[in-house]
Design an enzyme around this catalytic site. Structure first.
Site, short mmCIF file in Angstrom:
data_model
loop_
_atom_site.label_atom_id
_atom_site.label_comp_id
_atom_site.label_asym_id
_atom_site.label_seq_id
_atom_site.Cartn_x
_atom_site.Cartn_y
_atom_site.Cartn_z
N ASP A 18 0.82 -1.21 0.00
CA ASP A 18 0.00 0.00 0.00
C ASP A 18 0.86 1.27 0.00
O ASP A 18 2.05 1.22 0.31
CB ASP A 18 -0.97 0.01 1.19
CG ASP A 18 -0.28 -0.02 2.55
OD1 ASP A 18 0.74 -0.72 2.69
OD2 ASP A 18 -0.73 0.68 3.47
N GLU B 108 0.05 -1.23 5.66
CA GLU B 108 1.18 -0.84 6.51
C GLU B 108 1.07 0.63 6.88
O GLU B 108 1.35 1.03 8.01
CB GLU B 108 2.50 -1.08 5.77
CG GLU B 108 3.73 -0.93 6.67
CD GLU B 108 4.31 0.47 6.73
OE1 GLU B 108 5.21 0.70 7.55
OE2 GLU B 108 3.87 1.37 5.99
ZN LIG Z 1 6.88 2.33 3.89
#
Ligand SMILES: [Zn+2]
Length: 393
Positions: free
Chosen positions: A77, A139
């Protein structure tokens, strides 16, 4: 098996074109990678989120049934481009003056692209040591997705020996980072006409007191400093990022909520900070409020938790990167990464990847061609290293 071949730059162009902003599904990217790996005969597992809109990908090149091996890890992401002024289309890779521009080029599709482009080389090595690819989701919103993959590895798969997380470090070895804990505190007060301050509980003013206490903690952490001398800033930082409360000036506000976090040095007792905050809220602030309004309340809800990355002697991940890069001066960084989560699950991890954190999350994010070349050389050395039969230096 004849799979598709990509240079790192070609692969990066493909990955950047998937808009994997954390609020979106990452499945189109993950399925593209799965199909690419399948073309090279690589076994792939997808570990989905609960509603199956996102997935982690875990792949193994080489023997699938034995413990050990090297995990190349990255998050799929990226952060949003909303409100940012870009000189080129953020989801189209654009090469100008030795730089590759696009959202995620530095953080961290550049590393993922290099790792994927080297898959044919890892396959050709026919090594006894497996190379694993671990791609996570979410993340950027607090290392949310990787937990499902780590739990899956621990429960169902042979344990890898070590993890290399390819966050942008300009290909330098990073063996320590701070931990992150984030919270939302909700204050419930009691409405009254603003002329009757004695009859209401002002949630905004209560929040201000609590935030003042966080400021005291922040000053105290700053005074305590960093005994390791490795971190910048050299202390556990405390920060309030968002506050919302009140509806009109002539109403004593019933609700106020604020979001706060701290970024703790590896040797900081994180729970001690939370306990002190909660004790102040519950024992000092709340009791007098309850005398005015029985349902007055202060609730603090934990959000993200990323454990610190703690360096230790004879760490195999560190030894491998030292051997492959010749970098014997490991750095410490203040941003959190999935390395702390792998280490927390007893899989030693370090960080080493192309690009600079200076370019991450900004408009006109880029990675230089030179950095990608350095990463390509690093991964070719890794392929030669496993072909020669080693995992460590
Ligand atoms: Zn990163």
């Amino acid at each position: 098996m004849t799979g598709q071949q990509f240079s790192t730059t070609e692969m990066l162009a493909r990955l950047v074109a998937f808009d994997t902003t954390s609020r979106n599904s990452n499945l189109a990217l993950i399925e593209f990678v799965r199909d690419y790996l399948a073309g090279h005969g690589v076994a792939v597992e997808l570990i989905h989120n609960e509603d199956r809109t996102k997935a982690n990908l875990y792949a193994t090149i080489g023997p699938v049934d034995r413990p050990g091996g090297i995990v190349l890890s990255g998050h799929s992401d990226v952060v949003p481009v909303d409100g940012q002024d870009w000189s080129s289309e953020p989801f189209t890779l654009d090469t100008r003056d030795g730089r590759l521009y696009g959202r995620g080029t530095a953080d961290m599709k550049g590393f993922i692209a290099a790792a994927l482009a080297h898959v044919p080389e890892f396959v050709a090595a026919r090594a006894e040591t497996p190379v694993h690819l671990a791609l996570s989701y979410d993340e950027e919103i607090g290392c949310v997705g990787v937990h499902g993959m780590v739990d899956h590895i621990r429960a169902h798969l042979p344990q890898p020996e070590l993890v290399l997380v390819g966050e942008p470090t300009e290909m330098k070895l990073v063996n320590a980072h701070k931990g992150i804990r984030s919270f939302v505190t909700e204050v419930t007060g009691s409405e009254a006409h603003s002329s009757n301050t004695h009859l209401g509980v002002n949630a905004v003013e209560v929040a201000a007191r609590l935030i003042g206490f966080l400021g005291q903690l922040r000053d105290e952490m700053q005074r305590r400093g960093d005994a390791s001398g490795r971190f910048d800033p050299p202390y556990t930082s405390v920060h309030v990022g968002v506050i919302r409360g009140g509806t009109a000036l002539n109403i004593i506000p019933r609700q106020c909520r604020f979001h706060w976090e701290f970024r703790a040095l590896p040797d900081q007792d994180e729970d001690a900070i939370i306990e002190r905050f909660n004790r102040f809220a519950c024992e000092e602030v709340l009791p007098p409020l309850r005398e005015v309004a029985a349902d007055a309340d202060i609730q603090t809800i934990a959000q993200a938790a990323v454990p610190p990355l703690v360096p230790f002697d004879d760490c195999p991940a560190e030894a491998l990167v030292r051997a492959l890069t010749g970098d014997n001066a490991p750095l410490a960084v203040s941003y959190g990464t999935e390395a702390g989560i792998f280490q927390h699950a007893d899989i030693p991890a370090v960080i080493c990847g192309p690009g600079s954190i200076e370019q991450a999350h900004k408009p006109d994010e880029f990675v230089t061609v030179a950095q990608l070349d350095a990463c390509d050389r690093f991964l070719s050395r890794l392929a030669a290293h496993i072909a020669a039969g080693g995992t460590e230096g």
